[in-house]
Write a protein that holds these residues in place. Structure first.
Motif, mmCIF file in Angstrom:
data_model
loop_
_atom_site.group_PDB
_atom_site.id
_atom_site.type_symbol
_atom_site.label_atom_id
_atom_site.label_comp_id
_atom_site.label_asym_id
_atom_site.label_seq_id
_atom_site.Cartn_x
_atom_site.Cartn_y
_atom_site.Cartn_z
ATOM 1 N N PRO A 20 -9.620 10.571 -8.675
ATOM 2 C CA PRO A 20 -8.604 9.590 -8.548
ATOM 3 C C PRO A 20 -7.281 10.055 -8.560
ATOM 4 O O PRO A 20 -6.310 9.845 -7.628
ATOM 5 C CB PRO A 20 -9.194 8.660 -9.654
ATOM 6 C CG PRO A 20 -10.499 8.894 -10.034
ATOM 7 C CD PRO A 20 -10.822 10.177 -9.674
ATOM 8 N N ALA A 21 -7.063 11.114 -9.411
ATOM 9 C CA ALA A 21 -5.705 11.543 -9.535
ATOM 10 C C ALA A 21 -5.114 12.334 -8.445
ATOM 11 O O ALA A 21 -4.279 12.434 -7.748
ATOM 12 C CB ALA A 21 -5.437 12.282 -10.982
ATOM 13 N N LEU A 22 -6.190 13.080 -7.964
ATOM 14 C CA LEU A 22 -5.732 13.871 -6.784
ATOM 15 C C LEU A 22 -5.711 13.219 -5.311
ATOM 16 O O LEU A 22 -4.714 13.464 -4.796
ATOM 17 C CB LEU A 22 -7.301 14.891 -6.493
ATOM 18 C CG LEU A 22 -7.062 16.007 -5.684
ATOM 19 C CD1 LEU A 22 -5.839 16.980 -5.873
ATOM 20 C CD2 LEU A 22 -8.354 16.874 -5.330
ATOM 21 N N TYR A 23 -6.382 12.228 -5.251
ATOM 22 C CA TYR A 23 -6.209 11.163 -4.226
ATOM 23 C C TYR A 23 -4.863 10.443 -4.213
ATOM 24 O O TYR A 23 -4.171 10.666 -3.168
ATOM 25 C CB TYR A 23 -7.379 10.257 -4.143
ATOM 26 C CG TYR A 23 -7.052 8.729 -3.183
ATOM 27 C CD1 TYR A 23 -7.078 9.358 -1.839
ATOM 28 C CD2 TYR A 23 -6.860 7.772 -3.533
ATOM 29 C CE1 TYR A 23 -6.893 8.521 -0.775
ATOM 30 C CE2 TYR A 23 -6.630 6.823 -2.677
ATOM 31 C CZ TYR A 23 -6.562 6.960 -1.514
ATOM 32 O OH TYR A 23 -6.176 5.945 -0.488
ATOM 33 N N GLU A 24 -4.546 10.286 -5.477
ATOM 34 C CA GLU A 24 -3.033 9.482 -5.690
ATOM 35 C C GLU A 24 -1.952 10.461 -5.228
ATOM 36 O O GLU A 24 -1.018 10.069 -4.726
ATOM 37 C CB GLU A 24 -2.964 8.986 -7.205
ATOM 38 C CG GLU A 24 -3.606 7.769 -7.463
ATOM 39 C CD GLU A 24 -3.348 6.552 -6.330
ATOM 40 O OE1 GLU A 24 -2.129 6.390 -5.875
ATOM 41 O OE2 GLU A 24 -4.180 6.116 -5.848
ATOM 42 N N MET A 25 -2.486 11.837 -5.326
ATOM 43 C CA MET A 25 -1.291 12.813 -4.915
ATOM 44 C C MET A 25 -1.508 13.099 -3.614
ATOM 45 O O MET A 25 -0.553 13.047 -2.842
ATOM 46 C CB MET A 25 -1.600 13.839 -5.905
ATOM 47 C CG MET A 25 -0.373 15.011 -5.726
ATOM 48 S SD MET A 25 -0.588 16.439 -7.040
ATOM 49 C CE MET A 25 -2.101 17.203 -6.537
ATOM 50 N N GLN A 26 -2.619 13.376 -3.036
ATOM 51 C CA GLN A 26 -2.885 13.968 -1.503
ATOM 52 C C GLN A 26 -2.507 12.491 -0.639
ATOM 53 O O GLN A 26 -2.532 12.913 0.706
ATOM 54 C CB GLN A 26 -4.133 14.383 -1.462
ATOM 55 C CG GLN A 26 -4.129 15.842 -1.924
ATOM 56 C CD GLN A 26 -5.131 16.427 -1.681
ATOM 57 O OE1 GLN A 26 -6.073 16.301 -0.884
ATOM 58 N NE2 GLN A 26 -5.471 17.794 -2.484
ATOM 59 N N ARG A 27 -2.574 11.417 -1.114
ATOM 60 C CA ARG A 27 -2.762 10.362 -0.245
ATOM 61 C C ARG A 27 -0.979 10.097 0.234
ATOM 62 O O ARG A 27 -0.308 9.507 1.132
ATOM 63 C CB ARG A 27 -3.085 9.031 -0.563
ATOM 64 C CG ARG A 27 -2.479 8.412 -1.928
ATOM 65 C CD ARG A 27 -3.031 7.065 -2.148
ATOM 66 N NE ARG A 27 -2.340 6.607 -3.167
ATOM 67 C CZ ARG A 27 -1.430 5.789 -2.914
ATOM 68 N NH1 ARG A 27 -0.896 5.392 -1.716
ATOM 69 N NH2 ARG A 27 -0.762 5.144 -4.008
ATOM 70 N N ARG A 28 -0.244 10.532 -0.532
ATOM 71 C CA ARG A 28 1.264 10.460 -0.300
ATOM 72 C C ARG A 28 2.149 11.091 0.580
ATOM 73 O O ARG A 28 1.892 12.226 0.800
ATOM 74 C CB ARG A 28 2.120 10.781 -1.759
ATOM 75 C CG ARG A 28 1.402 9.796 -2.912
ATOM 76 C CD ARG A 28 2.021 10.465 -3.972
ATOM 77 N NE ARG A 28 3.579 10.195 -4.023
ATOM 78 C CZ ARG A 28 4.257 9.694 -4.997
ATOM 79 N NH1 ARG A 28 3.765 9.271 -6.168
ATOM 80 N NH2 ARG A 28 5.687 9.676 -5.122
ATOM 81 N N GLU A 29 2.858 10.573 1.329
ATOM 82 C CA GLU A 29 3.736 11.329 2.420
ATOM 83 C C GLU A 29 4.585 12.066 1.796
ATOM 84 O O GLU A 29 4.751 13.142 2.392
ATOM 85 C CB GLU A 29 4.466 10.197 3.345
ATOM 86 C CG GLU A 29 5.212 10.540 4.563
ATOM 87 C CD GLU A 29 4.431 11.180 5.468
ATOM 88 O OE1 GLU A 29 5.106 12.380 5.974
ATOM 89 O OE2 GLU A 29 3.632 10.949 6.136
ATOM 90 N N ASP A 30 5.304 11.705 0.882
ATOM 91 C CA ASP A 30 6.132 12.647 0.179
ATOM 92 C C ASP A 30 5.628 14.121 -0.261
ATOM 93 O O ASP A 30 6.159 14.781 -0.396
ATOM 94 C CB ASP A 30 7.048 12.024 -0.729
ATOM 95 C CG ASP A 30 6.407 11.447 -2.060
ATOM 96 O OD1 ASP A 30 5.032 11.302 -1.885
ATOM 97 O OD2 ASP A 30 6.893 11.269 -3.090
ATOM 98 N N VAL A 31 4.201 14.093 -0.533
ATOM 99 C CA VAL A 31 3.523 15.150 -0.951
ATOM 100 C C VAL A 31 3.163 16.104 0.014
ATOM 101 O O VAL A 31 3.515 17.218 0.033
ATOM 102 C CB VAL A 31 2.467 14.763 -1.947
ATOM 103 C CG1 VAL A 31 1.459 15.904 -2.207
ATOM 104 C CG2 VAL A 31 2.603 14.147 -3.284
ATOM 105 N N THR A 32 2.923 15.450 1.169
ATOM 106 C CA THR A 32 2.226 16.206 2.324
ATOM 107 C C THR A 32 3.448 16.525 3.450
ATOM 108 O O THR A 32 3.094 17.328 4.456
ATOM 109 C CB THR A 32 1.242 15.546 2.932
ATOM 110 O OG1 THR A 32 1.529 14.228 3.526
ATOM 111 C CG2 THR A 32 0.078 15.134 2.059
ATOM 112 N N ARG A 33 4.356 16.103 3.242
ATOM 113 C CA ARG A 33 5.576 16.240 4.356
ATOM 114 C C ARG A 33 5.739 17.617 4.860
ATOM 115 O O ARG A 33 5.817 17.806 6.202
ATOM 116 C CB ARG A 33 7.030 15.626 3.554
ATOM 117 C CG ARG A 33 8.148 16.080 4.787
ATOM 118 C CD ARG A 33 9.394 15.293 4.362
ATOM 119 N NE ARG A 33 10.296 15.487 5.282
ATOM 120 C CZ ARG A 33 11.771 15.478 4.822
ATOM 121 N NH1 ARG A 33 12.189 15.411 3.715
ATOM 122 N NH2 ARG A 33 12.455 15.660 5.966
#
Length: 191
Positions: A20-33
């Motif tokens: 759940p926490a990893l998904y919350e991080m990797q689903r974010r545009e600002d993380v993967t920009r």
């Protein structure tokens, strides 16, 4: 060797419960920009987590150490920190770091990456460890500088990432530079 304790983090192998926490991080545009991949679906993160759970050391079976950085008191996932062996023959490695934006600016990336440099140089006997980033990613470059790494290259428009030509920065540190480094202060350094 695992888990690794730093002043404020516990670095441990990824577990099923991190989904759940990893998904919350990797689903974010600002993380993967500035990464090669964009926001991931839950299924994609689940598949990725299965691969990450196997990355537990630089040994005969694996050339990757991928660790969850968690707060020891709460178990909250702060980031995803990694050490890869890029050449066995030349004793080369690469570090990587992704910190959840909710925990950014507190020095966690520097703290975790410093621990991985120590492991790379002092346990696995690496000669050189590098890190790279999209040249627009000022926060990542700041981490590399705070680790005492030196800029070795600025490649102009060398990669086509998400349909856009991007510049890449390469920073590195040699084992003898690591052994001569000044002892870091205990205070968080902001990255």
């Amino acid at each position: 060797m695992l888990p690794i304790r730093t002043e404020r983090l516990l670095l441990r192998p990824f577990e099923d419960g991190d989904l759940p926490a990893l998904y919350e991080m990797q689903r974010r545009e600002d993380v993967t920009r500035y990464l090669y991949w964009g926001p991931r679906s839950l299924d994609a993160v689940r598949d990725f987590l299965e691969r990450m759970k196997l990355m537990t050391g630089l040994d005969e079976e694996s050339n990757a150490l991928r660790l969850a950085g968690v707060l020891p008191d709460t178990g909250e996932l702060v980031g995803d920190y990694s050490l890869f062996r890029t050449s066995r023959e030349h004793r080369q490695g690469e570090i990587g770091y992704i910190t959840h934006p909710d925990h950014g600016g507190r020095g966690y990336a520097v703290e975790a990456a410093r621990a991985l440099l120590k492991v790379g140089f002092e346990i696995y006997g690496l000669h050189r460890v590098m890190a790279s980033c999209d040249a627009r990613n000022a926060a990542s470059e700041t981490v590399m500088k705070r680790l005492g790494m030196r800029c070795e290259a600025h490649f102009r428009e060398n990669e086509l990432v998400k349909g856009e030509w991007t510049d890449e920065l390469i920073y590195a540190l040699l084992a003898d530079e690591w052994s001569r480094r000044p002892v870091p202060s205990a205070a968080p350094d902001g990255a």
